[in-house]
Design a protein around this motif. Structure first.
Motif, PDB file in Angstrom:
ATOM      1  N   VAL A   1       8.407  -4.919  13.228  1.00  0.00           N
ATOM      2  CA  VAL A   1       7.811  -5.237  11.924  1.00  0.00           C
ATOM      3  C   VAL A   1       7.527  -3.953  11.144  1.00  0.00           C
ATOM      4  CG1 VAL A   1       5.795  -6.231  10.770  1.00  0.00           C
ATOM      5  CG2 VAL A   1       6.845  -7.430  12.706  1.00  0.00           C
ATOM      6  N   GLN A   2       6.952  -2.962  11.816  1.00  0.00           N
ATOM      7  CA  GLN A   2       6.654  -1.698  11.141  1.00  0.00           C
ATOM      8  C   GLN A   2       7.923  -1.035  10.620  1.00  0.00           C
ATOM      9  OE1 GLN A   2       4.457   1.140  13.513  1.00  0.00           O
ATOM     10  NE2 GLN A   2       5.107   2.853  12.236  1.00  0.00           N
ATOM     11  N   PHE A   3       8.960  -0.975  11.445  1.00  0.00           N
ATOM     12  CA  PHE A   3      10.209  -0.340  11.032  1.00  0.00           C
ATOM     13  C   PHE A   3      10.866  -1.115   9.895  1.00  0.00           C
ATOM     14  CE2 PHE A   3      11.360   2.183  15.137  1.00  0.00           C
ATOM     15  CZ  PHE A   3      10.112   2.775  15.108  1.00  0.00           C
ATOM     16  N   HIS A   4      10.710  -2.433   9.908  1.00  0.00           N
ATOM     17  CA  HIS A   4      11.274  -3.239   8.822  1.00  0.00           C
ATOM     18  C   HIS A   4      10.612  -2.881   7.494  1.00  0.00           C
ATOM     19  CE1 HIS A   4      13.358  -6.657   7.059  1.00  0.00           C
ATOM     20  NE2 HIS A   4      12.230  -7.007   6.489  1.00  0.00           N
ATOM     21  N   VAL A   5       9.293  -2.724   7.515  1.00  0.00           N
ATOM     22  CA  VAL A   5       8.564  -2.332   6.304  1.00  0.00           C
ATOM     23  C   VAL A   5       9.071  -0.990   5.796  1.00  0.00           C
ATOM     24  CG1 VAL A   5       6.318  -1.669   5.361  1.00  0.00           C
ATOM     25  CG2 VAL A   5       6.485  -3.615   6.923  1.00  0.00           C
ATOM     26  N   VAL A   6       9.101  -0.005   6.677  1.00  0.00           N
ATOM     27  CA  VAL A   6       9.502   1.344   6.276  1.00  0.00           C
ATOM     28  C   VAL A   6      10.966   1.363   5.857  1.00  0.00           C
ATOM     29  CG1 VAL A   6       9.780   3.726   7.055  1.00  0.00           C
ATOM     30  CG2 VAL A   6       7.770   2.411   7.757  1.00  0.00           C
ATOM     31  N   GLY A   7      11.818   0.635   6.575  1.00  0.00           N
ATOM     32  CA  GLY A   7      13.239   0.612   6.251  1.00  0.00           C
ATOM     33  C   GLY A   7      13.504   0.073   4.861  1.00  0.00           C
ATOM     34  N   GLN A   8      12.856  -1.041   4.506  1.00  0.00           N
ATOM     35  CA  GLN A   8      13.104  -1.573   3.164  1.00  0.00           C
ATOM     36  C   GLN A   8      12.557  -0.639   2.099  1.00  0.00           C
ATOM     37  OE1 GLN A   8      13.377  -5.596   2.340  1.00  0.00           O
ATOM     38  NE2 GLN A   8      12.583  -5.473   0.263  1.00  0.00           N
TER      39      GLN A   8
ATOM     40  N   GLU B   1       0.820  -1.209   0.000  1.00  0.00           N
ATOM     41  CA  GLU B   1       0.000   0.000   0.000  1.00  0.00           C
ATOM     42  C   GLU B   1       0.855   1.260   0.000  1.00  0.00           C
ATOM     43  OE1 GLU B   1      -3.319   0.218  -0.322  1.00  0.00           O
ATOM     44  OE2 GLU B   1      -3.337  -1.952  -0.576  1.00  0.00           O
ATOM     45  N   LEU B   2       1.909   1.272   0.788  1.00  0.00           N
ATOM     46  CA  LEU B   2       2.791   2.440   0.845  1.00  0.00           C
ATOM     47  C   LEU B   2       3.553   2.608  -0.463  1.00  0.00           C
ATOM     48  CD1 LEU B   2       4.249   2.003   4.455  1.00  0.00           C
ATOM     49  CD2 LEU B   2       2.446   3.580   3.725  1.00  0.00           C
ATOM     50  N   ARG B   3       4.021   1.500  -1.014  1.00  0.00           N
ATOM     51  CA  ARG B   3       4.805   1.563  -2.250  1.00  0.00           C
ATOM     52  C   ARG B   3       3.955   2.033  -3.433  1.00  0.00           C
ATOM     53  NH1 ARG B   3       9.531   0.171  -4.385  1.00  0.00           N
ATOM     54  NH2 ARG B   3       9.579  -0.615  -6.518  1.00  0.00           N
ATOM     55  N   ALA B   4       2.667   1.734  -3.395  1.00  0.00           N
ATOM     56  CA  ALA B   4       1.792   2.075  -4.515  1.00  0.00           C
ATOM     57  C   ALA B   4       1.485   3.570  -4.603  1.00  0.00           C
ATOM     58  CB  ALA B   4       0.483   1.291  -4.411  1.00  0.00           C
ATOM     59  N   ARG B   5       1.720   4.315  -3.518  1.00  0.00           N
ATOM     60  CA  ARG B   5       1.311   5.725  -3.511  1.00  0.00           C
ATOM     61  C   ARG B   5       2.341   6.596  -2.780  1.00  0.00           C
ATOM     62  NH1 ARG B   5      -2.313   2.511  -1.059  1.00  0.00           N
ATOM     63  NH2 ARG B   5      -4.046   2.938  -2.457  1.00  0.00           N
ATOM     64  N   PRO B   6       3.607   6.625  -3.233  1.00  0.00           N
ATOM     65  CA  PRO B   6       4.640   7.376  -2.505  1.00  0.00           C
ATOM     66  C   PRO B   6       4.357   8.864  -2.383  1.00  0.00           C
ATOM     67  CG  PRO B   6       5.429   6.696  -4.673  1.00  0.00           C
ATOM     68  CD  PRO B   6       4.149   5.962  -4.437  1.00  0.00           C
ATOM     69  N   HIS B   7       3.839   9.486  -3.446  1.00  0.00           N
ATOM     70  CA  HIS B   7       3.571  10.931  -3.377  1.00  0.00           C
ATOM     71  C   HIS B   7       2.463  11.232  -2.373  1.00  0.00           C
ATOM     72  CE1 HIS B   7       6.269  11.767  -6.644  1.00  0.00           C
ATOM     73  NE2 HIS B   7       5.580  11.033  -7.497  1.00  0.00           N
ATOM     74  N   LEU B   8       1.434  10.402  -2.371  1.00  0.00           N
ATOM     75  CA  LEU B   8       0.335  10.616  -1.439  1.00  0.00           C
ATOM     76  C   LEU B   8       0.770  10.369   0.000  1.00  0.00           C
ATOM     77  CD1 LEU B   8      -2.417   8.898  -3.589  1.00  0.00           C
ATOM     78  CD2 LEU B   8      -2.394  11.316  -2.948  1.00  0.00           C
ATOM     79  N   VAL B   9       1.601   9.350   0.219  1.00  0.00           N
ATOM     80  CA  VAL B   9       2.118   9.076   1.560  1.00  0.00           C
ATOM     81  C   VAL B   9       2.986  10.237   2.031  1.00  0.00           C
ATOM     82  CG1 VAL B   9       3.677   7.577   2.877  1.00  0.00           C
ATOM     83  CG2 VAL B   9       1.957   6.574   1.365  1.00  0.00           C
ATOM     84  N   ALA B  10       3.761  10.818   1.118  1.00  0.00           N
ATOM     85  CA  ALA B  10       4.570  11.987   1.475  1.00  0.00           C
ATOM     86  C   ALA B  10       3.680  13.152   1.907  1.00  0.00           C
ATOM     87  CB  ALA B  10       5.450  12.396   0.295  1.00  0.00           C
ATOM     88  N   MET B  11       2.543  13.317   1.252  1.00  0.00           N
ATOM     89  CA  MET B  11       1.603  14.367   1.643  1.00  0.00           C
ATOM     90  C   MET B  11       1.034  14.108   3.037  1.00  0.00           C
ATOM     91  SD  MET B  11      -0.316  14.804  -2.042  1.00  0.00           S
ATOM     92  CE  MET B  11      -1.820  15.398  -1.278  1.00  0.00           C
ATOM     93  N   VAL B  12       0.744  12.845   3.330  1.00  0.00           N
ATOM     94  CA  VAL B  12       0.277  12.486   4.670  1.00  0.00           C
ATOM     95  C   VAL B  12       1.330  12.865   5.706  1.00  0.00           C
ATOM     96  CG1 VAL B  12      -0.322  10.553   6.177  1.00  0.00           C
ATOM     97  CG2 VAL B  12      -1.221  10.626   3.846  1.00  0.00           C
TER      98      VAL B  12
END
Length: 213
Positions: free
Chosen positions: A138-145, A89-100
């Motif tokens: 687990v959360q940090f692993h997702v964001v880190g990769q 989900e995060l990878r699919a929308r990087p610009h929108l996640v940056a806005m969040v």
């Protein structure tokens, strides 16, 4: 010719598609109206001004990223499924996640995934601070990769590339392991690597009972 009818959701879907493809700077009311085949005034009527539209897109992104449903028969598999879904989900929308992130809503965006992980950690027998550490790991692993992947995508073209460095005539540091050298000479399968690493992380966390000591 303007469209006879238009919904607020159609406007948000089109706006999100523009941002995902081209970034927030590409989102103008005039361009959005052209994409939808309607008048600019119609866009204003449905979503207000551009700032109101961006706020609505942020709220929509927070909601979408939060719609993660764990899958699998066992807690470990379900935890891994949450991690994989969150990354997707995060990878699919990087610009929108940056806005969040820019609007200070990142933690709220992650909360549903955290709650899903908490439920599965409890099902696996982890409680208290140990369970909290496991959820964050687990959360940090997702964001880190994801950060590593984004950095690789944005980096200048490398000469020689990693693949070239590990060709058969490459360094002797393969230590007599030609299969390893061949594997490192192939492009990275990021999805496979993530799944492998998060499974190992989850297995380790559950084996420790969430106790970092």
């Amino acid at each position: 010719m303007a469209r006879p009818s238009l919904s607020r959701e159609e406007v948000l879907v089109a706006a999100a598609a523009l941002v995902r493809a081209h970034g927030p700077a590409a989102l103008t009311m005039r361009r959005l109206a052209a994409e939808l085949g309607t008048a600019v005034t119609s866009i204003y009527w449905h979503v207000g001004n551009r700032e109101s539209l961006l706020d609505a897109l942020v709220e929509r992104t927070v909601r979408e990223v939060g719609e993660i449903v764990p899958r699998g028969a066992e807690p470990a598999a379900r935890i891994v499924s949450v991690a994989r879904a969150l990354r997707r989900e995060l990878r699919a929308r990087p610009h929108l996640v940056a806005m969040v992130h820019e609007r200070g809503l990142t933690e709220r965006m992650f909360l549903p995934a955290q709650r899903a992980l908490v439920h599965e950690m409890h099902a696996a027998g982890l409680r208290g601070a140990g369970a909290a550490d496991a959820v964050r790991a687990v959360q940090f692993h997702v964001v880190g990769q994801l950060l590593v992947e984004r950095n690789r995508e944005r980096a200048p073209v490398q000469h020689p590339a990693e693949e070239e460095l590990w060709q058969p005539a490459g360094p002797e540091s393969a230590e007599g392991d030609p299969a390893l050298a061949r594997a490192l000479a192939r492009p990275v399968d990021e999805e496979r690597l993530f799944t492998l690493s998060v499974r190992a992380l989850v297995a380790g966390l559950l084996a420790l009972g969430g106790d970092p000591g």
